[in-house]
Design a protein around this motif. Structure first.
Motif, PDB file in Angstrom:
ATOM      1  N   PHE A   1      -9.663   9.211   7.270  1.00 34.95           N
ATOM      2  CA  PHE A   1     -10.021   7.622   6.575  1.00 34.95           C
ATOM      3  C   PHE A   1     -10.859   6.856   7.642  1.00 34.95           C
ATOM      4  CE2 PHE A   1      -5.630   8.883   4.181  1.00 34.95           C
ATOM      5  CZ  PHE A   1      -5.765   9.993   3.548  1.00 34.95           C
ATOM      6  N   GLY A   2     -10.472   6.655   8.619  1.00 35.61           N
ATOM      7  CA  GLY A   2     -10.990   5.846   9.773  1.00 35.61           C
ATOM      8  C   GLY A   2     -12.712   6.498   9.570  1.00 35.61           C
ATOM      9  N   MET A   3     -13.021   7.734   9.865  1.00 39.90           N
ATOM     10  CA  MET A   3     -14.317   8.292  10.306  1.00 39.90           C
ATOM     11  C   MET A   3     -14.562   8.087   8.877  1.00 39.90           C
ATOM     12  SD  MET A   3     -14.066   8.366  13.074  1.00 39.90           S
ATOM     13  CE  MET A   3     -15.786   9.195  13.328  1.00 39.90           C
ATOM     14  N   THR A   4     -14.138   8.010   8.000  1.00 39.83           N
ATOM     15  CA  THR A   4     -14.598   8.001   6.028  1.00 39.83           C
ATOM     16  C   THR A   4     -15.799   6.542   6.317  1.00 39.83           C
ATOM     17  OG1 THR A   4     -13.446   9.537   5.887  1.00 39.83           O
ATOM     18  CG2 THR A   4     -15.112   8.259   3.871  1.00 39.83           C
TER      19      THR A   4
ATOM     20  N   SER B   1     -15.126  11.050  19.961  1.00 41.83           N
ATOM     21  CA  SER B   1     -15.854  12.654  19.612  1.00 41.83           C
ATOM     22  C   SER B   1     -15.834  12.701  17.777  1.00 41.83           C
ATOM     23  CB  SER B   1     -14.230  13.380  19.961  1.00 41.83           C
ATOM     24  OG  SER B   1     -13.613  13.676  19.154  1.00 41.83           O
ATOM     25  N   MET B   2     -15.178  12.148  17.361  1.00 40.18           N
ATOM     26  CA  MET B   2     -15.712  12.426  15.761  1.00 40.18           C
ATOM     27  C   MET B   2     -16.523  12.028  14.981  1.00 40.18           C
ATOM     28  SD  MET B   2     -13.363  14.835  13.731  1.00 40.18           S
ATOM     29  CE  MET B   2     -13.996  15.596  15.449  1.00 40.18           C
ATOM     30  N   LEU B   3     -17.744  10.777  16.014  1.00 37.69           N
ATOM     31  CA  LEU B   3     -18.692  10.323  16.025  1.00 37.69           C
ATOM     32  C   LEU B   3     -19.627  11.392  15.306  1.00 37.69           C
ATOM     33  CD1 LEU B   3     -19.493   7.255  15.330  1.00 37.69           C
ATOM     34  CD2 LEU B   3     -20.085   7.199  17.454  1.00 37.69           C
ATOM     35  N   VAL B   4     -19.794  12.190  15.878  1.00 36.05           N
ATOM     36  CA  VAL B   4     -21.717  12.300  16.102  1.00 36.05           C
ATOM     37  C   VAL B   4     -21.344  13.305  14.382  1.00 36.05           C
ATOM     38  CG1 VAL B   4     -23.199  14.895  16.427  1.00 36.05           C
ATOM     39  CG2 VAL B   4     -22.302  13.141  17.929  1.00 36.05           C
ATOM     40  N   PRO B   5     -20.214  14.582  14.519  1.00 30.27           N
ATOM     41  CA  PRO B   5     -19.745  15.263  13.211  1.00 30.27           C
ATOM     42  C   PRO B   5     -19.669  14.124  11.881  1.00 30.27           C
ATOM     43  CG  PRO B   5     -18.662  16.001  14.558  1.00 30.27           C
ATOM     44  CD  PRO B   5     -18.805  14.703  15.138  1.00 30.27           C
ATOM     45  N   PHE B   6     -19.463  13.071  11.350  1.00 29.63           N
ATOM     46  CA  PHE B   6     -19.381  12.030  10.697  1.00 29.63           C
ATOM     47  C   PHE B   6     -20.852  11.499  10.208  1.00 29.63           C
ATOM     48  CE2 PHE B   6     -15.099  13.414  10.370  1.00 29.63           C
ATOM     49  CZ  PHE B   6     -14.408  12.818   9.262  1.00 29.63           C
ATOM     50  N   ALA B   7     -21.703  11.033  11.963  1.00 31.38           N
ATOM     51  CA  ALA B   7     -22.888  10.610  11.523  1.00 31.38           C
ATOM     52  C   ALA B   7     -23.696  11.550  11.339  1.00 31.38           C
ATOM     53  CB  ALA B   7     -23.042  10.023  12.920  1.00 31.38           C
ATOM     54  N   VAL B   8     -23.717  12.787  11.448  1.00 34.12           N
ATOM     55  CA  VAL B   8     -24.985  14.326  10.469  1.00 34.12           C
ATOM     56  C   VAL B   8     -24.049  14.150   9.152  1.00 34.12           C
ATOM     57  CG1 VAL B   8     -24.914  15.936  10.834  1.00 34.12           C
ATOM     58  CG2 VAL B   8     -24.433  14.919  12.579  1.00 34.12           C
ATOM     59  N   ALA B   9     -22.897  13.793   8.769  1.00 33.15           N
ATOM     60  CA  ALA B   9     -22.699  13.665   7.510  1.00 33.15           C
ATOM     61  C   ALA B   9     -23.060  12.789   6.769  1.00 33.15           C
ATOM     62  CB  ALA B   9     -20.956  13.300   6.941  1.00 33.15           C
ATOM     63  N   ALA B  10     -23.110  11.599   7.587  1.00 30.19           N
ATOM     64  CA  ALA B  10     -23.874  10.601   6.594  1.00 30.19           C
ATOM     65  C   ALA B  10     -25.317  10.082   6.373  1.00 30.19           C
ATOM     66  CB  ALA B  10     -23.382   9.308   7.101  1.00 30.19           C
ATOM     67  N   VAL B  11     -25.974  11.199   7.419  1.00 28.45           N
ATOM     68  CA  VAL B  11     -27.472  11.488   7.322  1.00 28.45           C
ATOM     69  C   VAL B  11     -28.071  12.354   5.779  1.00 28.45           C
ATOM     70  CG1 VAL B  11     -29.218  12.341   8.767  1.00 28.45           C
ATOM     71  CG2 VAL B  11     -28.228  10.990   9.935  1.00 28.45           C
TER      72      VAL B  11
ATOM     73  N   SER C   1     -17.931  27.474  25.169  1.00 25.75           N
ATOM     74  CA  SER C   1     -16.821  27.276  25.912  1.00 25.75           C
ATOM     75  C   SER C   1     -17.582  26.830  27.225  1.00 25.75           C
ATOM     76  CB  SER C   1     -16.470  28.422  26.755  1.00 25.75           C
ATOM     77  OG  SER C   1     -17.171  29.705  26.989  1.00 25.75           O
ATOM     78  N   HIS C   2     -18.364  26.756  27.947  1.00 28.92           N
ATOM     79  CA  HIS C   2     -19.376  26.268  29.276  1.00 28.92           C
ATOM     80  C   HIS C   2     -20.021  24.607  28.892  1.00 28.92           C
ATOM     81  CE1 HIS C   2     -18.512  29.481  30.975  1.00 28.92           C
ATOM     82  NE2 HIS C   2     -19.493  30.792  30.302  1.00 28.92           N
ATOM     83  N   ILE C   3     -19.298  24.208  27.945  1.00 29.19           N
ATOM     84  CA  ILE C   3     -20.104  23.127  27.604  1.00 29.19           C
ATOM     85  C   ILE C   3     -18.436  22.136  27.874  1.00 29.19           C
ATOM     86  CG2 ILE C   3     -21.043  22.225  26.318  1.00 29.19           C
ATOM     87  CD1 ILE C   3     -22.597  24.182  24.624  1.00 29.19           C
ATOM     88  N   PRO C   4     -19.457  20.475  28.155  1.00 32.65           N
ATOM     89  CA  PRO C   4     -18.195  19.858  28.486  1.00 32.65           C
ATOM     90  C   PRO C   4     -17.101  19.405  26.951  1.00 32.65           C
ATOM     91  CG  PRO C   4     -20.484  19.360  29.142  1.00 32.65           C
ATOM     92  CD  PRO C   4     -20.826  20.867  28.978  1.00 32.65           C
ATOM     93  N   SER C   5     -15.983  19.326  27.146  1.00 30.42           N
ATOM     94  CA  SER C   5     -15.192  19.215  26.094  1.00 30.42           C
ATOM     95  C   SER C   5     -15.495  17.644  25.546  1.00 30.42           C
ATOM     96  CB  SER C   5     -13.851  19.429  26.271  1.00 30.42           C
ATOM     97  OG  SER C   5     -13.693  18.064  27.039  1.00 30.42           O
ATOM     98  N   ALA C   6     -16.551  16.757  25.955  1.00 32.75           N
ATOM     99  CA  ALA C   6     -16.478  16.083  25.026  1.00 32.75           C
ATOM    100  C   ALA C   6     -18.321  16.033  23.994  1.00 32.75           C
ATOM    101  CB  ALA C   6     -17.306  14.494  26.117  1.00 32.75           C
ATOM    102  N   LEU C   7     -18.418  17.262  23.925  1.00 35.04           N
ATOM    103  CA  LEU C   7     -19.391  17.583  23.460  1.00 35.04           C
ATOM    104  C   LEU C   7     -19.254  18.866  22.375  1.00 35.04           C
ATOM    105  CD1 LEU C   7     -22.803  18.562  25.870  1.00 35.04           C
ATOM    106  CD2 LEU C   7     -22.305  16.492  23.877  1.00 35.04           C
TER     107      LEU C   7
ATOM    108  N   SER D   1     -19.097  22.936  15.322  1.00 31.52           N
ATOM    109  CA  SER D   1     -19.170  22.249  13.825  1.00 31.52           C
ATOM    110  C   SER D   1     -20.874  23.156  13.460  1.00 31.52           C
ATOM    111  CB  SER D   1     -19.690  21.046  13.791  1.00 31.52           C
ATOM    112  OG  SER D   1     -20.365  20.636  12.555  1.00 31.52           O
ATOM    113  N   SER D   2     -21.042  24.507  12.792  1.00 28.31           N
ATOM    114  CA  SER D   2     -21.940  25.010  12.184  1.00 28.31           C
ATOM    115  C   SER D   2     -23.394  23.517  11.550  1.00 28.31           C
ATOM    116  CB  SER D   2     -21.948  25.788  11.595  1.00 28.31           C
ATOM    117  OG  SER D   2     -20.924  25.598  10.233  1.00 28.31           O
ATOM    118  N   ILE D   3     -22.272  22.872  10.889  1.00 26.96           N
ATOM    119  CA  ILE D   3     -23.121  21.847  10.265  1.00 26.96           C
ATOM    120  C   ILE D   3     -23.868  21.180  11.300  1.00 26.96           C
ATOM    121  CG2 ILE D   3     -23.079  20.125   8.437  1.00 26.96           C
ATOM    122  CD1 ILE D   3     -21.143  21.400   6.893  1.00 26.96           C
ATOM    123  N   VAL D   4     -23.171  20.048  12.097  1.00 25.87           N
ATOM    124  CA  VAL D   4     -23.219  19.744  12.985  1.00 25.87           C
ATOM    125  C   VAL D   4     -24.077  20.097  14.279  1.00 25.87           C
ATOM    126  CG1 VAL D   4     -22.282  17.682  15.260  1.00 25.87           C
ATOM    127  CG2 VAL D   4     -21.757  18.055  13.100  1.00 25.87           C
ATOM    128  N   LEU D   5     -24.102  21.560  14.623  1.00 24.46           N
ATOM    129  CA  LEU D   5     -24.991  21.634  15.657  1.00 24.46           C
ATOM    130  C   LEU D   5     -26.721  21.748  14.767  1.00 24.46           C
ATOM    131  CD1 LEU D   5     -24.844  22.871  18.967  1.00 24.46           C
ATOM    132  CD2 LEU D   5     -24.576  24.793  18.246  1.00 24.46           C
TER     133      LEU D   5
END
Lengths: 610, 112
Positions: free
Chosen positions: A150-153, A284-294, A444-450, A456-460
């Motif tokens: 709900f917060g990220m929505t 960490s959820m900002l980018v996925p929800f920003a992509v959804a907003a776009v 698997s070698h990418i920093p956990s922040a990313l 996510s297939s949509i986000v990436l």
């Protein structure tokens, strides 16, 4: 009612065809015209619309049309229902959340229909839940439970509201093929979830013959009604398919009998309560929800454009004011969705199709839809059955929806001319998206922040497309020039090659580029034959997504661009008539033309809407 | 510009290929008029393989139509689709010619 409406159709036949085509494209059967009511005596109507935007139809028509839209919108409650199931809430709390979802939908419908002010597309534009928010919402649920969803929505709503006023300026960064890509990625994501549910991957209960039978019959019924069904049955094929799935699930025991007792315990009328677990936020959820907003913003551009076309038979270009206000309304609706406690919303494409099919686009109905949805929120027994939706039924319904989302995305991607740069943007973005979907732990070698980005297939896919598009825009010229030797025998071929390359570079619409190429070839031919040009003919073209302007400069006699076609006799027997025919064709071919002289040179300017 | 001629019973069929502009319209018009003057009473011109027609092409077609009328012959066009159809429409030429969807339709119409 039926006979009167058909009489009206015949009278308006020439204008009726484009809307019927639009209705077909949007997947709504023109059979719905039967539901039209006789036109009122005095109203401002557009084209063949029976009840136009500003009309106030009779109350029964408003009510009937309102329920039609609500029945379409309710089908999409499958998305919050799925997330609510995953949250494993008690039944009463789950049903309450669906009631809250209905309230959010009601608010959204009313916001979009507001007749004045800075908020709302000002059209009949009911909203519905969308698969665009499904994947990020599931990810948020796993990370932080429903409060994070709900917060990220709310955050997504804020992002969309912030994007709304600058949509026109950032449009070059969001070209149509990227909009199509996002829709395609959403389709693959919904299809993947649908397949998992349909096949029973990760199911808690037993998976076997009965489970698959429920899914197969749900999918078969939905598909059969959509392909071979007529009228209402076709329009509501998803709901009917779900109904069949429920029945088969009950008969086979996939939906246990004791589950139904829960429904019978629900009160007919109950006040929804807003006490959910609150809201939380995670960077960490900002980018996925920003992509959804776009993504919903891009989808909203297409949706509101479609409504504009329904309401204006003379439509030539997108009204960005309406689109920006619509995006702002959707952003506010998503903020309210997050506040009351449901998933993100978007304009309902099916409802737009319903308007095209019925010829009823009165804004008043938007308020009726809002009111009906809010009343339904007080009737938990009406919506409670969605909470019990068996997984194979859900999977079949998601898979069916995914078919249309996928193809819609592909059609948008290929609706523009693509040069090597754009082809690479599309290709690499799809490859990135597929990698995220099918290769486990591929990053698997990418920093956990990313991780929220790469998992996510949509986000990436969307991030890859946006970055590559931004990169390839470097050095991409919006203004191009060609100098032609009037005596060159291959001048027409040079013009074709020039505009083909420019159109691909710009990602222009092929139909507009064909018109442009004709106009320039006809102009060059006429200048060469009749204007005694001295020196080269210079062609300059400028493109900005909404406009394509071409200027031809030459030293020679100016061209005449008559508004009336010369007579056949004049065309055949006189040079003046022949020349005037060319000028007449040039005038009719472009949206605007202008001739002038500057520094002793003749200038011919063409404007094409894009 | 390439012209391919054939017969369907007593109707002459001319298939035009390529561009119909100021560099090709004369050749195109001259050939059609020579067919009319040689006594061909019914001609179907198939434009489905024409990818561009300019004012010069329309003029050649109008002159051919006048020649067929003078010789009491008949002319039909077919294959007017896509961009060529759009140009017929913006030039207001769709009512100036007998336009049929296909060669067979054109032949049938002229043999009535």
């Amino acid at each position: 009612m039926g006979s009167a409406s058909f009489g009206s159709d015949r009278m308006n036949e020439p204008r009726a065809r484009p809307l019927r085509r639009l209705a077909n494209v949007l997947g709504v059967d023109p059979w719905l015209q039967l539901m039209r009511s006789p036109p009122p005596a005095s109203s401002r109507k557009c084209g063949e619309l029976i009840h136009g935007l500003e009309d106030v139809p009779p109350p029964l028509v408003v009510l009937f049309q309102g329920f039609q839209h609500v029945s379409l919108v309710r089908i999409q409650l499958i998305y919050p229902a799925l997330v609510i199931q995953l949250a494993d809430l008690p039944t009463a709390a789950s049903v309450n959340m669906l009631s809250l979802a209905l309230i959010a939908l009601g608010i959204a419908s009313i916001l979009q229909s507001l007749p004045r002010g800075p908020v709302g597309s000002r059209f009949l534009c009911p909203s519905c839940h969308t698969g665009i928010f499904l994947e990020p919402s599931i990810a948020a649920l796993k990370l932080g439970g429903l409060p994070l969803v709900f917060g990220m929505t709310i955050v997504a709503g804020i992002i969309q509201a912030a994007l709304a006023p600058v949509l026109r300026r950032i449009r070059p960064l969001l070209p149509p093929e990227i909009g199509g890509l996002v829709v395609f990625f959403v389709g693959t994501s919904i299809a993947a979830i649908g397949c998992r549910y349909l096949m029973g991957v990760g199911a808690e209960g037993p998976v076997g013959r009965d489970y698959w039978l429920v899914g197969a019959l749900t999918l078969a019924t939905t598909v059969a009604l959509n392909v071979w069904g007529k009228g209402q049955a076709r329009l509501l094929c998803a709901a009917i398919g779900m109904g069949v799935g429920y029945v088969v699930a009950m008969l086979t025991g996939v939906l246990p009998g004791d589950a139904l007792h829960v429904l019978s315990d629900l009160p007919f009328f109950a006040l929804p309560h807003f006490a959910h677990g609150g809201w939380s936020f995670a960077p960490s959820m900002l980018v996925p929800f920003a992509v959804a907003a776009v993504a919903i913003t891009l989808k909203g551009i297409g949706d509101v454009t479609a409504i504009q076309r329904i309401n204006d038979p003379e439509w030539v270009r997108t009204d960005m004011g309406s689109i920006s206000r619509g995006a702002l309304a959707n952003g506010l609706a998503n903020m309210s969705a997050g506040i009351v406690g449901t998933l993100g919303l978007t304009p309902s494409t099916a409802s737009i199709g319903l308007q095209a099919a019925t010829g009823v686009s009165s804004r008043v109905i938007g308020f009726a839809v809002g009111a009906i949805l809010m009343v339904l929120a007080f009737l938990p027994s009406v919506t409670g059955s969605l909470i019990l939706m068996p997984r194979p039924v859900m999977g079949a319904s998601l898979l069916f929806s995914a078919c249309f989302v996928l193809i819609s995305g592909l059609q948008t991607i290929t609706s523009r001319m693509l040069d090597a740069r754009r082809t690479i943007v599309v290709g690499l973005a799809i490859a990135s998206s597929i990698a995220a979907e099918i290769i486990p732990n591929w990053a698997s070698h990418i920093p956990s922040a990313l991780e929220p980005i790469v998992s996510s297939s949509i986000v990436l896919g969307t991030i890859a497309a946006l970055l590559l598009n931004g990169l390839f825009r470097l050095g991409q010229r919006q203004r191009v020039t060609l100098a032609l030797d009037p005596a060159a025998p291959d001048a027409p071929a040079q013009v074709d090659q020039f505009f083909d390359a420019a159109g691909r570079g710009w990602g222009a619409r092929p139909d507009v580029m064909v018109r442009v190429a004709f106009g320039i070839k006809q102009a060059i031919e006429t200048i060469r034959e009749h204007c005694e040009p001295q020196g080269p003919i210079v062609v300059e073209a400028h493109f900005d997504e909404f406009n394509l302007d071409v200027k031809i400069t030459y030293h020679g006699e100016p061209l005449e661009l008559p508004e009336q076609r010369p007579s056949e006799r004049a065309i055949m027997e006189t040079d003046a008539g022949y020349r005037q025919l060319a000028g007449f064709l040039l005038r009719r071919n472009a949206d605007r033309v202008r001739t002038s002289t500057k520094d002793g040179a003749s200038v011919l300017e063409f404007h094409f809407e894009h | 510009m390439k012209l391919v001629e054939g017969m369907s019973e007593d109707v002459t069929i001319v298939e035009a290929y390529g561009r119909l502009d100021s560099t090709t319209a004369k050749e195109f018009g001259d050939r059609l008029i020579s067919l009319v003057q040689s006594g061909r009473g019914a001609i179907v011109v198939d434009l489905k393989n024409i990818d561009y027609i300019s004012s010069a092409g329309f003029r050649a077609l109008l002159i051919t139509k006048r020649a067929t009328t003078e010789k009491q012959a008949k002319l039909a066009l077919c294959g007017v689709t896509g961009e060529v159809k759009r140009l017929f429409e913006i030039g207001a030429f769709t009512d100036e010619f007998l336009i049929c969807p296909t060669q067979a339709d054109g032949v049938g119409k002229l043999r009535q």
